[in-house]
Design a protein around this motif. Structure first.
Motif, PDB file in Angstrom:
ATOM      1  N   TYR A 219       0.827  -1.203   0.000  1.00  0.00           N
ATOM      2  CA  TYR A 219       0.000   0.000   0.000  1.00  0.00           C
ATOM      3  C   TYR A 219       0.864   1.257   0.000  1.00  0.00           C
ATOM      4  CZ  TYR A 219      -4.632  -2.070   0.623  1.00  0.00           C
ATOM      5  OH  TYR A 219      -5.801  -2.735   0.412  1.00  0.00           O
ATOM      6  N   PHE A 220       1.980   1.208   0.693  1.00  0.00           N
ATOM      7  CA  PHE A 220       2.873   2.367   0.745  1.00  0.00           C
ATOM      8  C   PHE A 220       3.410   2.689  -0.652  1.00  0.00           C
ATOM      9  CE2 PHE A 220       7.034   4.374   1.361  1.00  0.00           C
ATOM     10  CZ  PHE A 220       6.682   5.421   2.197  1.00  0.00           C
ATOM     11  N   CYS A 221       3.820   1.668  -1.373  1.00  0.00           N
ATOM     12  CA  CYS A 221       4.311   1.891  -2.741  1.00  0.00           C
ATOM     13  C   CYS A 221       3.207   2.435  -3.635  1.00  0.00           C
ATOM     14  CB  CYS A 221       4.873   0.589  -3.319  1.00  0.00           C
ATOM     15  SG  CYS A 221       6.367   0.004  -2.487  1.00  0.00           S
ATOM     16  N   ALA A 222       1.995   1.892  -3.473  1.00  0.00           N
ATOM     17  CA  ALA A 222       0.884   2.302  -4.337  1.00  0.00           C
ATOM     18  C   ALA A 222       0.408   3.718  -4.038  1.00  0.00           C
ATOM     19  CB  ALA A 222      -0.279   1.319  -4.190  1.00  0.00           C
ATOM     20  N   LEU A 223       0.446   4.120  -2.779  1.00  0.00           N
ATOM     21  CA  LEU A 223      -0.128   5.409  -2.391  1.00  0.00           C
ATOM     22  C   LEU A 223       0.901   6.517  -2.201  1.00  0.00           C
ATOM     23  CD1 LEU A 223      -2.817   4.280   0.195  1.00  0.00           C
ATOM     24  CD2 LEU A 223      -3.213   5.118  -2.114  1.00  0.00           C
ATOM     25  N   GLU A 224       2.173   6.160  -2.067  1.00  0.00           N
ATOM     26  CA  GLU A 224       3.177   7.176  -1.786  1.00  0.00           C
ATOM     27  C   GLU A 224       4.247   7.286  -2.865  1.00  0.00           C
ATOM     28  OE1 GLU A 224       2.895   9.330   0.556  1.00  0.00           O
ATOM     29  OE2 GLU A 224       1.136   8.381   1.443  1.00  0.00           O
ATOM     30  N   ILE A 225       4.753   6.171  -3.345  1.00  0.00           N
ATOM     31  CA  ILE A 225       5.849   6.212  -4.311  1.00  0.00           C
ATOM     32  C   ILE A 225       5.330   6.461  -5.726  1.00  0.00           C
ATOM     33  CG2 ILE A 225       7.840   4.993  -5.233  1.00  0.00           C
ATOM     34  CD1 ILE A 225       7.985   5.738  -2.255  1.00  0.00           C
ATOM     35  N   ILE A 226       4.368   5.660  -6.165  1.00  0.00           N
ATOM     36  CA  ILE A 226       3.855   5.795  -7.539  1.00  0.00           C
ATOM     37  C   ILE A 226       3.236   7.169  -7.786  1.00  0.00           C
ATOM     38  CG2 ILE A 226       2.171   4.888  -9.192  1.00  0.00           C
ATOM     39  CD1 ILE A 226       2.689   2.125  -8.079  1.00  0.00           C
ATOM     40  N   PRO A 227       2.420   7.728  -6.868  1.00  0.00           N
ATOM     41  CA  PRO A 227       1.892   9.086  -7.119  1.00  0.00           C
ATOM     42  C   PRO A 227       2.980  10.134  -7.279  1.00  0.00           C
ATOM     43  CG  PRO A 227       0.602   8.006  -5.427  1.00  0.00           C
ATOM     44  CD  PRO A 227       1.773   7.120  -5.691  1.00  0.00           C
ATOM     45  N   CYS A 228       4.092  10.006  -6.550  1.00  0.00           N
ATOM     46  CA  CYS A 228       5.196  10.971  -6.702  1.00  0.00           C
ATOM     47  C   CYS A 228       5.794  10.887  -8.106  1.00  0.00           C
ATOM     48  CB  CYS A 228       6.270  10.714  -5.654  1.00  0.00           C
ATOM     49  SG  CYS A 228       5.808  11.202  -3.983  1.00  0.00           S
ATOM     50  N   VAL A 229       5.974   9.663  -8.589  1.00  0.00           N
ATOM     51  CA  VAL A 229       6.515   9.488  -9.941  1.00  0.00           C
ATOM     52  C   VAL A 229       5.550  10.049 -10.974  1.00  0.00           C
ATOM     53  CG1 VAL A 229       7.271   7.793 -11.645  1.00  0.00           C
ATOM     54  CG2 VAL A 229       7.871   7.483  -9.234  1.00  0.00           C
ATOM     55  N   MET A 230       4.257   9.784 -10.801  1.00  0.00           N
ATOM     56  CA  MET A 230       3.251  10.306 -11.726  1.00  0.00           C
ATOM     57  C   MET A 230       3.194  11.827 -11.683  1.00  0.00           C
ATOM     58  SD  MET A 230       0.198   7.521 -11.083  1.00  0.00           S
ATOM     59  CE  MET A 230      -0.915   8.384 -12.190  1.00  0.00           C
ATOM     60  N   PHE A 231       3.322  12.393 -10.498  1.00  0.00           N
ATOM     61  CA  PHE A 231       3.317  13.849 -10.372  1.00  0.00           C
ATOM     62  C   PHE A 231       4.496  14.460 -11.107  1.00  0.00           C
ATOM     63  CE2 PHE A 231       4.786  17.596  -7.947  1.00  0.00           C
ATOM     64  CZ  PHE A 231       3.707  18.434  -8.162  1.00  0.00           C
ATOM     65  N   TYR A 232       5.672  13.870 -10.941  1.00  0.00           N
ATOM     66  CA  TYR A 232       6.867  14.371 -11.629  1.00  0.00           C
ATOM     67  C   TYR A 232       6.700  14.280 -13.145  1.00  0.00           C
ATOM     68  CZ  TYR A 232      11.570  14.352 -13.559  1.00  0.00           C
ATOM     69  OH  TYR A 232      12.676  14.600 -14.340  1.00  0.00           O
ATOM     70  N   LYS A 233       6.221  13.147 -13.619  1.00  0.00           N
ATOM     71  CA  LYS A 233       6.019  12.985 -15.067  1.00  0.00           C
ATOM     72  C   LYS A 233       4.997  13.986 -15.591  1.00  0.00           C
ATOM     73  CE  LYS A 233       8.727   9.444 -15.951  1.00  0.00           C
ATOM     74  NZ  LYS A 233       9.853   9.530 -16.925  1.00  0.00           N
ATOM     75  N   GLY A 234       3.915  14.170 -14.831  1.00  0.00           N
ATOM     76  CA  GLY A 234       2.895  15.115 -15.265  1.00  0.00           C
ATOM     77  C   GLY A 234       3.397  16.543 -15.324  1.00  0.00           C
ATOM     78  N   MET A 235       4.180  16.963 -14.329  1.00  0.00           N
ATOM     79  CA  MET A 235       4.702  18.324 -14.325  1.00  0.00           C
ATOM     80  C   MET A 235       5.711  18.547 -15.451  1.00  0.00           C
ATOM     81  SD  MET A 235       3.138  20.049 -12.011  1.00  0.00           S
ATOM     82  CE  MET A 235       4.182  21.499 -11.998  1.00  0.00           C
ATOM     83  N   THR A 236       6.564  17.561 -15.716  1.00  0.00           N
ATOM     84  CA  THR A 236       7.530  17.718 -16.810  1.00  0.00           C
ATOM     85  C   THR A 236       6.821  17.782 -18.164  1.00  0.00           C
ATOM     86  OG1 THR A 236       7.849  15.308 -16.804  1.00  0.00           O
ATOM     87  CG2 THR A 236       9.430  16.646 -15.580  1.00  0.00           C
ATOM     88  N   GLN A 237       5.801  16.970 -18.356  1.00  0.00           N
ATOM     89  CA  GLN A 237       5.048  17.030 -19.611  1.00  0.00           C
ATOM     90  C   GLN A 237       4.305  18.351 -19.754  1.00  0.00           C
ATOM     91  OE1 GLN A 237       2.543  13.584 -19.932  1.00  0.00           O
ATOM     92  NE2 GLN A 237       4.267  12.151 -20.044  1.00  0.00           N
TER      93      GLN A 237
END
Length: 246
Positions: A219-237
């Protein structure tokens, strides 16, 4: 007389054109105004609700077995804490602004410093809001009311204190003109600290046995790590889109 005029023109023609200095957040009056506003906001909240804020911090670290402090706090205290949420969004967005400006200076040239800052602040606000909604959805589905109130209080406390934690490093990054590498390293270390505190609180609240600990990591990976990666990708795009279309 004609010779004098020609001499002046030749001298003017030989003078090289002035090269504008590159943009620096430390020389931007708008950035200074935002920082000053956050400083006065912090002072205002601490002057009116410092005791309540300290109680939240103690409750997070000590894991008190009692009803949520939100149930017994004054409405004015909650309003002050909402101001701290706004401050955290602004400061986190400003830190992203510093990093994106160092990575791609054309962004500020194309859309302006306040435009880019607004995009970064809005992105941070949306991220925090969506995370909060995700937590509420999971709480309504899997957790009882008391544990949900404990976690809501803990997550809110982390958001409140994150702004205070970020402030000194942000000032150093802006006015000491840190390189992109140093700014990114500091940002990642602060983010890692927040995630470690979240994991600590999750273990206190939800970990009852070894199997529960394994599920907790997932759950920690799903709710904390993956959203951070998605946020970074979204901001760069989004930044790439702004560069192309502005």
């Amino acid at each position: 007389m004609m010779n004098v005029v020609q001499g002046v023109l030749s001298v003017c023609a030989s003078v090289p054109e002035a090269i504008p200095l590159p943009y620096s957040p430390g020389n931007d009056d708008g950035i200074a105004f935002v920082l000053l506003g956050c400083f006065f906001l912090s002072s205002y909240v601490l002057a009116h609700s410092s005791k309540f804020l300290l109680q939240l911090g103690e409750g997070f670290l000590l894991h008190r077995e009692r009803a949520s402090i939100f149930g017994t706090s004054a409405g004015s205290d909650i309003r002050y804490m909402l101001l701290l949420v706004v401050q955290t969004c602004v400061l986190a967005g400003l830190y992203l602004f510093v990093c994106f400006n160092a990575a791609c200076p054309d962004l500020v040239v194309r859309i302006g410093s306040m435009g880019l800052l607004g995009v970064c602040v809005a992105g941070c606000a949306v991220y925090i809001g969506l995370k909060w909604l995700a937590y509420l959805l999971l709480e309504w589905t899997f957790l009882d009311k008391q544990i949900s109130s404990f976690w809501e209080e803990s997550y809110a406390t982390l958001i409140y204190y994150s702004g205070f934690l970020l402030s000194p490093f942000l000032l150093l990054a802006i006015y000491l003109n840190f390189s992109l590498q140093i700014s990114v390293i500091i940002g990642l270390l602060l983010l890692a600290l927040v995630k470690i505190l979240i994991l600590y609180k999750w273990i206190k609240l939800f970990c009852y046995n070894l199997f529960g600990g394994l599920v907790l990591i997932l759950y920690f990976c799903a709710l904390e790590i993956i959203p951070c990666v998605m946020f970074y990708k979204g901001m760069t795009q989004l930044n790439d889109y702004l560069i192309i279309n502005f």
